[in-house]
Design a protein around this motif. Sequence first.
Motif, PDB file in Angstrom:
ATOM      1  N   VAL A 120      42.118 145.214  35.525  1.00  0.00           N
ATOM      2  CA  VAL A 120      41.887 145.885  34.757  1.00  0.00           C
ATOM      3  C   VAL A 120      40.077 145.881  33.624  1.00  0.00           C
ATOM      4  N   PHE A 121      40.357 146.977  33.016  1.00  0.00           N
ATOM      5  CA  PHE A 121      38.892 146.861  32.246  1.00  0.00           C
ATOM      6  C   PHE A 121      39.133 146.725  31.224  1.00  0.00           C
ATOM      7  N   PRO A 122      38.462 146.703  30.294  1.00  0.00           N
ATOM      8  CA  PRO A 122      38.610 145.618  29.381  1.00  0.00           C
ATOM      9  C   PRO A 122      38.536 146.835  27.696  1.00  0.00           C
ATOM     10  N   SER A 123      38.512 147.256  27.242  1.00  0.00           N
ATOM     11  CA  SER A 123      38.168 148.780  26.232  1.00  0.00           C
ATOM     12  C   SER A 123      37.046 148.070  25.879  1.00  0.00           C
ATOM     13  N   THR A 124      36.598 146.415  25.538  1.00  0.00           N
ATOM     14  CA  THR A 124      35.426 146.361  24.995  1.00  0.00           C
ATOM     15  C   THR A 124      33.968 146.358  25.882  1.00  0.00           C
ATOM     16  N   LEU A 125      35.110 146.929  27.596  1.00  0.00           N
ATOM     17  CA  LEU A 125      33.745 147.180  28.180  1.00  0.00           C
ATOM     18  C   LEU A 125      32.490 148.058  28.014  1.00  0.00           C
ATOM     19  N   ASP A 126      31.251 148.474  27.945  1.00  0.00           N
ATOM     20  CA  ASP A 126      30.219 148.997  27.208  1.00  0.00           C
ATOM     21  C   ASP A 126      29.593 149.301  28.828  1.00  0.00           C
ATOM     22  N   GLY A 127      29.352 151.189  28.542  1.00  0.00           N
ATOM     23  CA  GLY A 127      28.256 151.494  30.083  1.00  0.00           C
ATOM     24  C   GLY A 127      27.551 150.970  30.266  1.00  0.00           C
ATOM     25  N   SER A 128      26.544 149.948  28.912  1.00  0.00           N
ATOM     26  CA  SER A 128      25.448 149.113  29.294  1.00  0.00           C
ATOM     27  C   SER A 128      25.861 148.056  30.271  1.00  0.00           C
ATOM     28  N   MET A 129      26.979 147.536  30.025  1.00  0.00           N
ATOM     29  CA  MET A 129      27.207 146.118  30.954  1.00  0.00           C
ATOM     30  C   MET A 129      27.264 146.610  32.112  1.00  0.00           C
ATOM     31  N   VAL A 130      27.756 147.700  33.025  1.00  0.00           N
ATOM     32  CA  VAL A 130      28.253 148.103  33.990  1.00  0.00           C
ATOM     33  C   VAL A 130      26.858 147.824  34.795  1.00  0.00           C
ATOM     34  N   ALA A 131      26.881 147.362  35.945  1.00  0.00           N
ATOM     35  CA  ALA A 131      26.018 146.871  37.025  1.00  0.00           C
ATOM     36  C   ALA A 131      25.451 147.900  37.567  1.00  0.00           C
ATOM     37  N   GLU A 132      24.379 148.529  38.434  1.00  0.00           N
ATOM     38  CA  GLU A 132      24.085 149.403  39.252  1.00  0.00           C
ATOM     39  C   GLU A 132      24.810 149.530  39.797  1.00  0.00           C
ATOM     40  N   ASN A 133      24.173 149.145  40.802  1.00  0.00           N
ATOM     41  CA  ASN A 133      25.547 148.923  41.629  1.00  0.00           C
ATOM     42  C   ASN A 133      27.100 148.183  41.616  1.00  0.00           C
ATOM     43  N   PRO A 134      28.309 148.796  41.173  1.00  0.00           N
ATOM     44  CA  PRO A 134      29.497 148.044  40.842  1.00  0.00           C
ATOM     45  C   PRO A 134      30.393 147.617  41.970  1.00  0.00           C
ATOM     46  N   LYS A 135      30.644 146.408  42.207  1.00  0.00           N
ATOM     47  CA  LYS A 135      31.582 145.891  43.384  1.00  0.00           C
ATOM     48  C   LYS A 135      32.554 145.118  42.557  1.00  0.00           C
ATOM     49  N   THR A 188      34.537 141.034  30.978  1.00  0.00           N
ATOM     50  CA  THR A 188      34.371 141.880  32.549  1.00  0.00           C
ATOM     51  C   THR A 188      35.837 142.326  33.320  1.00  0.00           C
ATOM     52  N   PRO A 189      35.414 142.990  33.667  1.00  0.00           N
ATOM     53  CA  PRO A 189      36.880 143.314  34.688  1.00  0.00           C
ATOM     54  C   PRO A 189      37.594 142.139  35.301  1.00  0.00           C
ATOM     55  N   TYR A 190      39.287 142.544  35.377  1.00  0.00           N
ATOM     56  CA  TYR A 190      39.817 140.412  35.930  1.00  0.00           C
ATOM     57  C   TYR A 190      40.960 141.293  36.213  1.00  0.00           C
ATOM     58  N   PHE A 191      41.553 140.117  36.455  1.00  0.00           N
ATOM     59  CA  PHE A 191      43.033 140.263  37.536  1.00  0.00           C
ATOM     60  C   PHE A 191      43.912 139.356  37.179  1.00  0.00           C
ATOM     61  N   ALA A 192      45.139 140.046  37.207  1.00  0.00           N
ATOM     62  CA  ALA A 192      46.515 138.792  37.450  1.00  0.00           C
ATOM     63  C   ALA A 192      47.077 138.700  38.734  1.00  0.00           C
ATOM     64  N   LEU A 193      47.276 137.461  38.903  1.00  0.00           N
ATOM     65  CA  LEU A 193      47.926 136.534  40.562  1.00  0.00           C
ATOM     66  C   LEU A 193      48.894 137.411  40.391  1.00  0.00           C
ATOM     67  N   ASN A 194      49.262 137.562  41.490  1.00  0.00           N
ATOM     68  CA  ASN A 194      50.759 137.666  41.933  1.00  0.00           C
ATOM     69  C   ASN A 194      52.068 136.128  42.329  1.00  0.00           C
ATOM     70  N   ASN A 195      52.953 136.314  42.793  1.00  0.00           N
ATOM     71  CA  ASN A 195      53.310 135.169  42.501  1.00  0.00           C
ATOM     72  C   ASN A 195      53.552 134.135  43.920  1.00  0.00           C
ATOM     73  N   ASN A 196      52.741 134.977  44.942  1.00  0.00           N
ATOM     74  CA  ASN A 196      52.886 134.236  45.827  1.00  0.00           C
ATOM     75  C   ASN A 196      51.157 133.552  46.226  1.00  0.00           C
ATOM     76  N   TRP A 197      50.515 133.684  45.184  1.00  0.00           N
ATOM     77  CA  TRP A 197      49.184 133.235  45.743  1.00  0.00           C
ATOM     78  C   TRP A 197      48.721 132.243  44.013  1.00  0.00           C
ATOM     79  N   LYS A 198      48.074 131.010  44.176  1.00  0.00           N
ATOM     80  CA  LYS A 198      47.479 130.350  43.342  1.00  0.00           C
ATOM     81  C   LYS A 198      45.626 130.316  43.590  1.00  0.00           C
ATOM     82  N   PRO A 199      45.372 130.082  42.412  1.00  0.00           N
ATOM     83  CA  PRO A 199      43.415 129.186  42.421  1.00  0.00           C
ATOM     84  C   PRO A 199      43.564 127.905  42.972  1.00  0.00           C
ATOM     85  N   VAL A 200      42.403 128.078  44.343  1.00  0.00           N
ATOM     86  CA  VAL A 200      42.130 126.689  43.773  1.00  0.00           C
ATOM     87  C   VAL A 200      41.159 126.100  43.558  1.00  0.00           C
TER      88      VAL A 200
END
Length: 234
Positions: A184-199, A123-135
């Motif tokens: 970031v799009f993982p190198s293991t991401l395959d076209g068959s995994m992508v949603a019909e309307n990816p958002k 699954t595509p992912y992201f890294a938090l920047n310094n000013n932010w924390k998860p709830v």
Amino acid sequence: MENKKKKRYGIIAALLLLVLAAGVGTYAWLTATQSLENVFTVGSFGPTDKKPDPTDPEKPGDQTNDGKAYLFETKWVENSKIVPGTTTDKNPNVGIKKGSDDAYVFIYVKNAMVKEGTAHANTPYFALNNNWKPVDGQVTTSADGKYLSGLFMYAKGSTNGPAVLSAKDAAADVYTGELFSKVVFPSTLDGSMVAENPKMTVSAYIFGADQKGEETTPAANAVAQAKTWAASKK
């Protein structure tokens, strides 16, 4: 003699009645009234005059905020392509106008880029920047801790809860800084995994910092309210 006494008593009684009458009249006139009309406000947040600076995202840039937005993505390119093993710019940032009420700020990220059931590692992912924390308890991560979606709080300088974005006495418009800068799009991401309307949808929640509720502190109350709001975005 008797008549003189009666006459004297009559005069005294009449004088007493006059005194009493005068007293009653005085009491009726000695009154006072007063009213106080107080106008209340619920406070306000204003949109910034400028978009944030792309190179210094906590400060105003040169571009005018024509859309009167609070949530910005200065580097996003419309219809960016999904290419496994690469990244794309996406940099959500929240700003409020100087003089606005101080605020707690939250961003909810809804990641609907892949089909249901797709492994988190793909699954595509992201890294938090310094000013932010998860709830706590409100985010989804991969097995190796990469952020995929969820609720995040502005927490610059804070070790536990959210931090206040101070605008009331600010000399210029204020911004949280970017939640993250790239997807970031993982190198293991395959076209068959992508949603019909990816958002990937990001939504901002701005909560007045002096509002108290059922929780013990304004910060705890802000988190509780943000969780309720985020539940409606899932």
